[in-house]
Write a protein that holds these residues in place. Structure first.
Motif, PDB file in Angstrom:
ATOM      1  N   LYS A 170      25.392  71.403  16.970  1.00  0.00           N
ATOM      2  CA  LYS A 170      24.540  70.308  17.416  1.00  0.00           C
ATOM      3  C   LYS A 170      25.446  69.116  17.711  1.00  0.00           C
ATOM      4  O   LYS A 170      26.217  68.679  16.861  1.00  0.00           O
ATOM      5  N   LEU A 171      25.314  68.583  18.918  1.00  0.00           N
ATOM      6  CA  LEU A 171      26.190  67.512  19.380  1.00  0.00           C
ATOM      7  C   LEU A 171      25.349  66.319  19.829  1.00  0.00           C
ATOM      8  O   LEU A 171      24.391  66.481  20.593  1.00  0.00           O
ATOM      9  N   VAL A 172      25.709  65.136  19.344  1.00  0.00           N
ATOM     10  CA  VAL A 172      25.070  63.889  19.783  1.00  0.00           C
ATOM     11  C   VAL A 172      26.172  62.948  20.275  1.00  0.00           C
ATOM     12  O   VAL A 172      27.034  62.522  19.502  1.00  0.00           O
ATOM     13  N   LEU A 173      26.150  62.650  21.558  1.00  0.00           N
ATOM     14  CA  LEU A 173      27.057  61.672  22.170  1.00  0.00           C
ATOM     15  C   LEU A 173      26.224  60.777  23.082  1.00  0.00           C
ATOM     16  O   LEU A 173      25.572  61.281  23.990  1.00  0.00           O
ATOM     17  N   THR A 174      26.245  59.469  22.825  1.00  0.00           N
ATOM     18  CA  THR A 174      25.410  58.572  23.629  1.00  0.00           C
ATOM     19  C   THR A 174      26.198  57.409  24.238  1.00  0.00           C
ATOM     20  O   THR A 174      25.787  56.251  24.135  1.00  0.00           O
ATOM     21  N   PRO A 175      27.348  57.690  24.886  1.00  0.00           N
ATOM     22  CA  PRO A 175      28.061  56.596  25.562  1.00  0.00           C
ATOM     23  C   PRO A 175      27.272  56.127  26.781  1.00  0.00           C
ATOM     24  O   PRO A 175      26.358  56.810  27.251  1.00  0.00           O
ATOM     25  N   LYS A 176      27.639  54.961  27.291  1.00  0.00           N
ATOM     26  CA  LYS A 176      26.979  54.405  28.470  1.00  0.00           C
ATOM     27  C   LYS A 176      28.004  53.883  29.464  1.00  0.00           C
ATOM     28  O   LYS A 176      29.048  53.373  29.080  1.00  0.00           O
ATOM     29  N   THR A 177      27.674  54.010  30.742  1.00  0.00           N
ATOM     30  CA  THR A 177      28.419  53.334  31.797  1.00  0.00           C
ATOM     31  C   THR A 177      27.592  52.148  32.241  1.00  0.00           C
ATOM     32  O   THR A 177      26.471  52.306  32.729  1.00  0.00           O
ATOM     33  N   LEU A 178      28.130  50.963  32.059  1.00  0.00           N
ATOM     34  CA  LEU A 178      27.409  49.721  32.338  1.00  0.00           C
ATOM     35  C   LEU A 178      27.722  49.227  33.747  1.00  0.00           C
ATOM     36  O   LEU A 178      28.644  49.731  34.402  1.00  0.00           O
ATOM     37  N   PRO A 179      26.986  48.236  34.240  1.00  0.00           N
ATOM     38  CA  PRO A 179      27.312  47.656  35.549  1.00  0.00           C
ATOM     39  C   PRO A 179      28.728  47.103  35.562  1.00  0.00           C
ATOM     40  O   PRO A 179      29.298  46.761  34.521  1.00  0.00           O
ATOM     41  N   ASP A 180      29.296  47.021  36.755  1.00  0.00           N
ATOM     42  CA  ASP A 180      30.663  46.511  36.882  1.00  0.00           C
ATOM     43  C   ASP A 180      30.796  45.144  36.224  1.00  0.00           C
ATOM     44  O   ASP A 180      29.878  44.321  36.252  1.00  0.00           O
ATOM     45  N   ALA A 181      31.956  44.934  35.623  1.00  0.00           N
ATOM     46  CA  ALA A 181      32.241  43.671  34.941  1.00  0.00           C
ATOM     47  C   ALA A 181      33.681  43.266  35.237  1.00  0.00           C
ATOM     48  O   ALA A 181      34.434  43.984  35.891  1.00  0.00           O
ATOM     49  N   GLU A 182      34.061  42.102  34.721  1.00  0.00           N
ATOM     50  CA  GLU A 182      35.367  41.530  35.043  1.00  0.00           C
ATOM     51  C   GLU A 182      36.447  41.984  34.082  1.00  0.00           C
ATOM     52  O   GLU A 182      36.263  42.006  32.873  1.00  0.00           O
ATOM     53  N   SER A 183      37.583  42.349  34.640  1.00  0.00           N
ATOM     54  CA  SER A 183      38.816  42.524  33.891  1.00  0.00           C
ATOM     55  C   SER A 183      39.866  41.670  34.589  1.00  0.00           C
ATOM     56  O   SER A 183      39.535  40.930  35.524  1.00  0.00           O
ATOM     57  N   GLY A 184      41.114  41.741  34.143  1.00  0.00           N
ATOM     58  CA  GLY A 184      42.117  40.920  34.795  1.00  0.00           C
ATOM     59  C   GLY A 184      43.508  41.141  34.252  1.00  0.00           C
ATOM     60  O   GLY A 184      43.695  41.705  33.167  1.00  0.00           O
ATOM     61  N   ASN A 185      44.493  40.708  35.035  1.00  0.00           N
ATOM     62  CA  ASN A 185      45.899  40.725  34.640  1.00  0.00           C
ATOM     63  C   ASN A 185      46.335  39.316  34.275  1.00  0.00           C
ATOM     64  O   ASN A 185      46.007  38.357  34.973  1.00  0.00           O
ATOM     65  N   VAL A 186      47.084  39.191  33.184  1.00  0.00           N
ATOM     66  CA  VAL A 186      47.648  37.908  32.795  1.00  0.00           C
ATOM     67  C   VAL A 186      49.096  37.879  33.274  1.00  0.00           C
ATOM     68  O   VAL A 186      49.871  38.792  32.972  1.00  0.00           O
ATOM     69  N   VAL A 187      49.454  36.837  34.016  1.00  0.00           N
ATOM     70  CA  VAL A 187      50.758  36.769  34.683  1.00  0.00           C
ATOM     71  C   VAL A 187      51.508  35.526  34.203  1.00  0.00           C
ATOM     72  O   VAL A 187      50.909  34.456  34.027  1.00  0.00           O
ATOM     73  N   ALA A 188      52.818  35.675  33.986  1.00  0.00           N
ATOM     74  CA  ALA A 188      53.679  34.552  33.596  1.00  0.00           C
ATOM     75  C   ALA A 188      55.054  34.783  34.196  1.00  0.00           C
ATOM     76  O   ALA A 188      55.438  35.919  34.486  1.00  0.00           O
ATOM     77  N   GLU A 189      55.830  33.703  34.368  1.00  0.00           N
ATOM     78  CA  GLU A 189      57.105  33.841  35.072  1.00  0.00           C
ATOM     79  C   GLU A 189      58.269  33.158  34.368  1.00  0.00           C
ATOM     80  O   GLU A 189      58.102  32.137  33.687  1.00  0.00           O
ATOM     81  N   VAL A 190      59.433  33.755  34.584  1.00  0.00           N
ATOM     82  CA  VAL A 190      60.727  33.116  34.349  1.00  0.00           C
ATOM     83  C   VAL A 190      61.276  32.817  35.738  1.00  0.00           C
ATOM     84  O   VAL A 190      61.711  33.737  36.439  1.00  0.00           O
ATOM     85  N   PRO A 191      61.242  31.580  36.209  1.00  0.00           N
ATOM     86  CA  PRO A 191      61.640  31.287  37.585  1.00  0.00           C
ATOM     87  C   PRO A 191      63.121  31.576  37.821  1.00  0.00           C
ATOM     88  O   PRO A 191      63.984  31.251  36.999  1.00  0.00           O
ATOM     89  N   GLY A 192      63.420  32.179  38.960  1.00  0.00           N
ATOM     90  CA  GLY A 192      64.798  32.450  39.332  1.00  0.00           C
ATOM     91  C   GLY A 192      65.359  31.374  40.234  1.00  0.00           C
ATOM     92  O   GLY A 192      64.637  30.484  40.700  1.00  0.00           O
ATOM     93  N   THR A 193      66.641  31.462  40.488  1.00  0.00           N
ATOM     94  CA  THR A 193      67.306  30.462  41.335  1.00  0.00           C
ATOM     95  C   THR A 193      67.324  30.851  42.808  1.00  0.00           C
ATOM     96  O   THR A 193      67.570  30.004  43.664  1.00  0.00           O
ATOM     97  N   ASP A 194      67.079  32.143  43.114  1.00  0.00           N
ATOM     98  CA  ASP A 194      67.172  32.625  44.495  1.00  0.00           C
ATOM     99  C   ASP A 194      65.841  33.240  44.916  1.00  0.00           C
ATOM    100  O   ASP A 194      65.561  34.401  44.611  1.00  0.00           O
ATOM    101  N   PRO A 195      64.999  32.505  45.641  1.00  0.00           N
ATOM    102  CA  PRO A 195      63.690  33.029  46.023  1.00  0.00           C
ATOM    103  C   PRO A 195      63.757  34.201  46.996  1.00  0.00           C
ATOM    104  O   PRO A 195      62.750  34.891  47.207  1.00  0.00           O
ATOM    105  N   ASN A 196      64.931  34.436  47.584  1.00  0.00           N
ATOM    106  CA  ASN A 196      65.065  35.534  48.541  1.00  0.00           C
ATOM    107  C   ASN A 196      65.566  36.826  47.911  1.00  0.00           C
ATOM    108  O   ASN A 196      65.702  37.837  48.601  1.00  0.00           O
ATOM    109  N   ALA A 197      65.866  36.792  46.608  1.00  0.00           N
ATOM    110  CA  ALA A 197      66.461  37.955  45.948  1.00  0.00           C
ATOM    111  C   ALA A 197      65.430  38.965  45.459  1.00  0.00           C
ATOM    112  O   ALA A 197      65.794  40.045  44.990  1.00  0.00           O
ATOM    113  N   GLY A 198      64.137  38.638  45.541  1.00  0.00           N
ATOM    114  CA  GLY A 198      63.098  39.553  45.092  1.00  0.00           C
ATOM    115  C   GLY A 198      62.676  39.307  43.659  1.00  0.00           C
ATOM    116  O   GLY A 198      63.447  38.805  42.837  1.00  0.00           O
TER     117      GLY A 198
END
Length: 467
Positions: free
Chosen positions: A247-275
């Motif tokens: 006997k198996l009981v599993l009741t997960p749900k898929t909900l309406p789309d919601a927000e996720s996101g990426n958190v971004v931070a930088e160590v600035p370089g001296t050469d903007p053309n170097a990638g």
């Protein structure tokens, strides 16, 4: 996290162990004293521990696109700004949300007893009262593949392939198919539900969750992982009889789309053309533990290493630290990031998403014009006990979409001998992290970032691994 199956070394060498065949001798290169100094200082790092301790204590589990992941993003912004990173911000996107429900299972015959299990991500649901059905036992995933179409109608499939721990984590790729696509296969053969032996190397009673996938047009069926101990118990019962009902009981749900996101931070370089160099890990976690090794450690390690370059001297290339959202349910954060930044010039990308045990091996994917960068990395990482692999770098769910754009890669491979004892279980908690090994990771990432961020060479795109 996800581990791609590892490629074989191309040429066999007589009387040399296979693992040695995959190690590439390092060219004779003198280590920059500044790199060595930064690397060795990182062996006393406290920043990584502070990050992962704070994240797991003050936020805890961080299921993708839920309120908990949103709190984690807010926490990350405060932490990254306090550490002094520049251009700290959140880049959002929307995605489907899957949440766990009731999870119970019990053998109703011939030997009634309860079982311990956890639903797999994107699992379908039983009715609230559950289902009771006969079980068909498949010792391996290949046995399930060989089952005739329609043979599982009204039945519960049970797949019990056993994963073994390996240093390179290759057992996950070899045995993980039972979880990755087993439910889809069983559904197409008519199964009412599927149970798998947890994809883990432990012997305990904690089930390992993780995502499963259904092809378009295939209706999701209830899918769950039994703890290793319970799967072995069920195997013993099948040695006595093939007439088993659950006997198996599993009741997960898929909900309406919601927000996720990426958190971004930088160590600035001296050469903007170097990638730009992109490093990081994933901020989200499964909901059973607190996401310490998967992947609080990864964001902590990469951030702590970048912090050491942030504190000076300023590197040539900008280092962008990304705490990716929603990796576990399908790499949504990595896909969103690559789409939003597809026109930028990236010099290299790498991620940490395999716990916090010692790094033992590294690999690269640079063009010939930057071959010397790989040689310098070998010299800088060698004192930490890290060997160079013959294999081409380019693994990682979150940075995979950047590799597909032709971005160069560095892989720093951690030992997987302990990782799958706790991966995706309630045991993914802070006490599993060894401070000395965590610091070795920070030292390796510090040396790697220092070498690549300051490399005088310039290079173009590369052919991605597997292409």
């Amino acid at each position: 996290m996800r581990i791609a199956p590892l490629a074989l070394a191309g040429i066999a060498v007589l009387a040399v162990p296979a693992i040695a065949q995959r190690a590439l001798p390092t060219a004779s290169v003198k280590v920059d004293p500044a790199v060595a100094k930064a690397r060795d200082a990182a062996l006393k790092d406290d920043v990584a521990w502070d990050i992962v301790e704070g994240l797991t204590t003050e936020v805890g589990q961080r299921l993708a696109a839920t309120e908990a992941e949103a709190r984690a993003r807010a926490w990350a912004v405060v932490k990254l700004k306090a550490l002094g990173f520049k251009n700290v911000h959140i880049e959002t996107y929307t995605m489907p949300v899957w949440v766990r429900g009731v999870e119970t299972a019990e053998i109703v015959g011939p030997y009634p007893q309860k079982l311990t299990l956890a639903a797999l991500g994107r699992s379908g649901a039983t009715p609230p009262e559950g289902i009771t059905a006969p079980v068909v036992y498949f010792p391996t995933f290949n046995d399930l593949l060989a089952a005739p179409d329609g043979s599982l109608t009204g039945k519960i499939a049970f797949v019990s392939n056993q994963m073994k721990a390996t240093q390179d984590g290759s057992g996950y790729g070899a045995f993980g198919a039972a979880r990755f696509i087993g439910a889809n296969v069983a559904a197409k053969k008519g199964a009412a539900a599927i149970l798998i032996r947890s994809i883990g190397s432990d012997k305990g009673r904690w089930p390992h969750t993780g995502g499963t996938n259904f092809a378009p047009g295939v209706t999701p069926i209830p899918a769950a992982a039994l703890s290793v101990a319970d799967a072995e118990q069920l195997e013993r019962i099948f040695k006595r009889t093939d007439k088993v009902s659950i006997k198996l009981v599993l009741t997960p749900k898929t909900l309406p789309d919601a927000e996720s996101g990426n958190v971004v931070a930088e160590v600035p370089g001296t050469d903007p053309n170097a990638g730009v160099i992109v490093v990081g890990g994933h901020l989200d976690s499964w909901d059973l533990g607190t996401g310490a090794i998967d992947d609080g450690a990864g964001v902590a390690i990469t951030t702590a290493a970048a912090k050491r370059l942030l504190d000076g001297p300023r590197p040539r290339r900008t280092i962008r630290v990304v705490w990716f959202g929603a990796e576990e349910p399908g790499g949504f954060g990595g896909q969103a990031y690559a789409k939003a930044h597809a026109t930028e010039k990236f010099a290299m990308a790498a991620e940490s998403d395999f716990g916090a045990d010692n790094i033992w091996r590294f690999s690269v994917n640079f063009p010939d014009s930057a071959k010397a960068v790989g040689d310098r990395l070998g010299a800088a990482l060698g004192p930490l006990g890290i060997v160079r692999s013959r294999e081409k770098a380019g693994d990682g769910t979150d940075v995979g979409p950047l590799f597909a754009l032709g971005t160069s890669a560095v892989d720093l491979n951690q030992s997987g001998l302990r990782y799958f004892d706790w991966h995706h279980t309630p045991e993914d908690t802070l006490d599993k992290i060894d401070l000395d090994q965590l610091r070795q990771n920070v030292a390796a990432w510090t040396a790697m970032l220092w070498v690549v961020a300051n490399a005088p060479e310039d290079w173009d795109k590369v052919t991605p691994k597997g292409s």
